[in-house]
Every structure is written in structure tokens, then in C-alpha cells.
Scaffold this motif. Sequence first.
Motif, PDB file in Angstrom:
ATOM      1  N   PRO A   1       0.814  -1.195   0.000  1.00 53.16           N
ATOM      2  CA  PRO A   1       0.000   0.000   0.000  1.00 53.16           C
ATOM      3  C   PRO A   1       0.857   1.259   0.000  1.00 53.16           C
ATOM      4  O   PRO A   1       1.967   1.256   0.488  1.00 53.16           O
ATOM      5  CB  PRO A   1      -0.840  -0.118   1.250  1.00 53.16           C
ATOM      6  CG  PRO A   1      -0.176  -1.142   2.100  1.00 53.16           C
ATOM      7  CD  PRO A   1       0.647  -1.982   1.198  1.00 53.16           C
ATOM      8  N   VAL A   2       0.297   2.312  -0.526  1.00 52.81           N
ATOM      9  CA  VAL A   2       0.991   3.590  -0.571  1.00 52.81           C
ATOM     10  C   VAL A   2       1.101   4.176   0.835  1.00 52.81           C
ATOM     11  O   VAL A   2       2.123   4.715   1.210  1.00 52.81           O
ATOM     12  CB  VAL A   2       0.253   4.573  -1.510  1.00 52.81           C
ATOM     13  CG1 VAL A   2       0.909   5.940  -1.472  1.00 52.81           C
ATOM     14  CG2 VAL A   2       0.247   4.017  -2.932  1.00 52.81           C
ATOM     15  N   SER A   3       0.019   4.069   1.606  1.00 49.79           N
ATOM     16  CA  SER A   3       0.059   4.526   2.990  1.00 49.79           C
ATOM     17  C   SER A   3      -0.661   3.513   3.857  1.00 49.79           C
ATOM     18  O   SER A   3      -1.377   2.643   3.370  1.00 49.79           O
ATOM     19  CB  SER A   3      -0.602   5.899   3.126  1.00 49.79           C
ATOM     20  OG  SER A   3      -2.004   5.769   3.093  1.00 49.79           O
ATOM     21  N   GLY A   4      -0.472   3.634   5.149  1.00 45.86           N
ATOM     22  CA  GLY A   4      -1.166   2.741   6.067  1.00 45.86           C
ATOM     23  C   GLY A   4      -2.458   3.343   6.572  1.00 45.86           C
ATOM     24  O   GLY A   4      -3.062   2.826   7.500  1.00 45.86           O
ATOM     25  N   ALA A  14     -11.855  -4.998  10.124  1.00 47.64           N
ATOM     26  CA  ALA A  14     -11.354  -6.076   9.265  1.00 47.64           C
ATOM     27  C   ALA A  14      -9.877  -6.326   9.521  1.00 47.64           C
ATOM     28  O   ALA A  14      -9.441  -7.481   9.656  1.00 47.64           O
ATOM     29  CB  ALA A  14     -11.592  -5.734   7.798  1.00 47.64           C
ATOM     30  N   LEU A  15      -9.092  -5.263   9.607  1.00 46.58           N
ATOM     31  CA  LEU A  15      -7.660  -5.424   9.872  1.00 46.58           C
ATOM     32  C   LEU A  15      -7.424  -6.012  11.253  1.00 46.58           C
ATOM     33  O   LEU A  15      -6.532  -6.849  11.441  1.00 46.58           O
ATOM     34  CB  LEU A  15      -6.941  -4.083   9.730  1.00 46.58           C
ATOM     35  CG  LEU A  15      -6.859  -3.508   8.320  1.00 46.58           C
ATOM     36  CD1 LEU A  15      -6.241  -2.115   8.337  1.00 46.58           C
ATOM     37  CD2 LEU A  15      -6.067  -4.431   7.404  1.00 46.58           C
ATOM     38  N   GLY A  16      -8.228  -5.593  12.220  1.00 43.55           N
ATOM     39  CA  GLY A  16      -8.090  -6.135  13.571  1.00 43.55           C
ATOM     40  C   GLY A  16      -8.426  -7.613  13.633  1.00 43.55           C
ATOM     41  O   GLY A  16      -7.716  -8.404  14.262  1.00 43.55           O
ATOM     42  N   LEU A  17      -9.501  -8.010  12.970  1.00 44.03           N
ATOM     43  CA  LEU A  17      -9.902  -9.415  12.967  1.00 44.03           C
ATOM     44  C   LEU A  17      -8.892 -10.294  12.245  1.00 44.03           C
ATOM     45  O   LEU A  17      -8.728 -11.462  12.593  1.00 44.03           O
ATOM     46  CB  LEU A  17     -11.286  -9.568  12.327  1.00 44.03           C
ATOM     47  CG  LEU A  17     -12.447  -8.992  13.153  1.00 44.03           C
ATOM     48  CD1 LEU A  17     -13.736  -9.033  12.345  1.00 44.03           C
ATOM     49  CD2 LEU A  17     -12.596  -9.759  14.456  1.00 44.03           C
ATOM     50  N   ARG A  18      -8.219  -9.736  11.259  1.00 46.63           N
ATOM     51  CA  ARG A  18      -7.199 -10.501  10.530  1.00 46.63           C
ATOM     52  C   ARG A  18      -5.851 -10.498  11.247  1.00 46.63           C
ATOM     53  O   ARG A  18      -4.914 -11.137  10.801  1.00 46.63           O
ATOM     54  CB  ARG A  18      -7.009  -9.944   9.121  1.00 46.63           C
ATOM     55  CG  ARG A  18      -8.191 -10.208   8.215  1.00 46.63           C
ATOM     56  CD  ARG A  18      -7.931  -9.785   6.792  1.00 46.63           C
ATOM     57  NE  ARG A  18      -6.685 -10.242   6.244  1.00 46.63           N
ATOM     58  CZ  ARG A  18      -6.468 -11.454   5.729  1.00 46.63           C
ATOM     59  NH1 ARG A  18      -7.430 -12.332   5.710  1.00 46.63           N
ATOM     60  NH2 ARG A  18      -5.287 -11.779   5.245  1.00 46.63           N
ATOM     61  N   GLY A  19      -5.757  -9.748  12.333  1.00 45.38           N
ATOM     62  CA  GLY A  19      -4.501  -9.703  13.072  1.00 45.38           C
ATOM     63  C   GLY A  19      -3.478  -8.765  12.472  1.00 45.38           C
ATOM     64  O   GLY A  19      -2.303  -8.797  12.839  1.00 45.38           O
ATOM     65  N   VAL A  76     -18.188  -7.076   1.826  1.00 42.68           N
ATOM     66  CA  VAL A  76     -17.329  -7.087   0.639  1.00 42.68           C
ATOM     67  C   VAL A  76     -16.107  -6.191   0.854  1.00 42.68           C
ATOM     68  O   VAL A  76     -14.980  -6.570   0.523  1.00 42.68           O
ATOM     69  CB  VAL A  76     -18.118  -6.649  -0.619  1.00 42.68           C
ATOM     70  CG1 VAL A  76     -17.192  -6.405  -1.803  1.00 42.68           C
ATOM     71  CG2 VAL A  76     -19.165  -7.696  -0.974  1.00 42.68           C
ATOM     72  N   LEU A  77     -16.325  -5.027   1.457  1.00 43.85           N
ATOM     73  CA  LEU A  77     -15.190  -4.130   1.752  1.00 43.85           C
ATOM     74  C   LEU A  77     -14.220  -4.820   2.708  1.00 43.85           C
ATOM     75  O   LEU A  77     -13.008  -4.796   2.480  1.00 43.85           O
ATOM     76  CB  LEU A  77     -15.701  -2.826   2.375  1.00 43.85           C
ATOM     77  CG  LEU A  77     -14.626  -1.861   2.886  1.00 43.85           C
ATOM     78  CD1 LEU A  77     -13.755  -1.379   1.727  1.00 43.85           C
ATOM     79  CD2 LEU A  77     -15.251  -0.697   3.617  1.00 43.85           C
ATOM     80  N   GLY A  78     -14.749  -5.438   3.759  1.00 39.60           N
ATOM     81  CA  GLY A  78     -13.880  -6.133   4.706  1.00 39.60           C
ATOM     82  C   GLY A  78     -13.113  -7.263   4.056  1.00 39.60           C
ATOM     83  O   GLY A  78     -11.922  -7.453   4.301  1.00 39.60           O
ATOM     84  N   ALA A  79     -13.781  -8.028   3.195  1.00 38.03           N
ATOM     85  CA  ALA A  79     -13.115  -9.115   2.487  1.00 38.03           C
ATOM     86  C   ALA A  79     -12.052  -8.578   1.536  1.00 38.03           C
ATOM     87  O   ALA A  79     -10.964  -9.137   1.409  1.00 38.03           O
ATOM     88  CB  ALA A  79     -14.134  -9.950   1.718  1.00 38.03           C
ATOM     89  N   SER A  80     -12.350  -7.461   0.890  1.00 36.80           N
ATOM     90  CA  SER A  80     -11.391  -6.844  -0.038  1.00 36.80           C
ATOM     91  C   SER A  80     -10.142  -6.398   0.708  1.00 36.80           C
ATOM     92  O   SER A  80      -9.028  -6.594   0.232  1.00 36.80           O
ATOM     93  CB  SER A  80     -12.006  -5.649  -0.754  1.00 36.80           C
ATOM     94  OG  SER A  80     -13.110  -6.054  -1.518  1.00 36.80           O
ATOM     95  N   VAL A  81     -10.345  -5.815   1.864  1.00 35.57           N
ATOM     96  CA  VAL A  81      -9.205  -5.382   2.668  1.00 35.57           C
ATOM     97  C   VAL A  81      -8.356  -6.597   3.020  1.00 35.57           C
ATOM     98  O   VAL A  81      -7.128  -6.565   2.939  1.00 35.57           O
ATOM     99  CB  VAL A  81      -9.673  -4.663   3.958  1.00 35.57           C
ATOM    100  CG1 VAL A  81      -8.540  -4.480   4.940  1.00 35.57           C
ATOM    101  CG2 VAL A  81     -10.298  -3.325   3.594  1.00 35.57           C
TER     102      VAL A  81
END
Length: 85
Positions: A1-4, A14-19, A76-81
Amino acid sequence: PVSGAHINPAVTLALGLRGQLPRAAIAPYLTAQLVGAGLAVSALYVVIGPVARFGVTVPSVPLAAAFAIEAAYTAVLGASVGLLH
């Protein structure tokens, strides 16, 4: 990614659930995102005043259907992330 940077609470979750975001950071991120949204709404109110339905999306389907559609889009957004990170 360009930025975080991520400013969407659904992305934070989504990021939290994925660790990919430390659990201790989830609550501060969500708090900052929601407070920021509240400040933005307040600033718009000060700048343009009370304008009914300005920038508001009014569903053209029943409320339950609108909720289901939004939930699906958020999933869908969460899955895309998850797939992109």
C-alpha cells in the motif's frame, strides 16, 4: 500500500480481525474515527448551517433491505481489505 491510512471503521475492524492491526489499537482507532466524523459533521453544520438531508442518502427500498445491502457492501469491503493486505 501507498500509505497505512484507513479512516473507515469497517476497515479497522477487518484489519483487527485478521490480526494486521494490534488488538490494543482497535479501540483507539475506532474512537478517533468516530470522533473525527463527529467533528466533521459539526464543522459542516457551522459552515453551511442546518440543511435538511444535505449529503444524506435516502433509501429507495424498505429499511430492512437497505440495512441488508449496506451489511453486504461492508462485508465485501472487509473481504477486499483482507485480500489486498
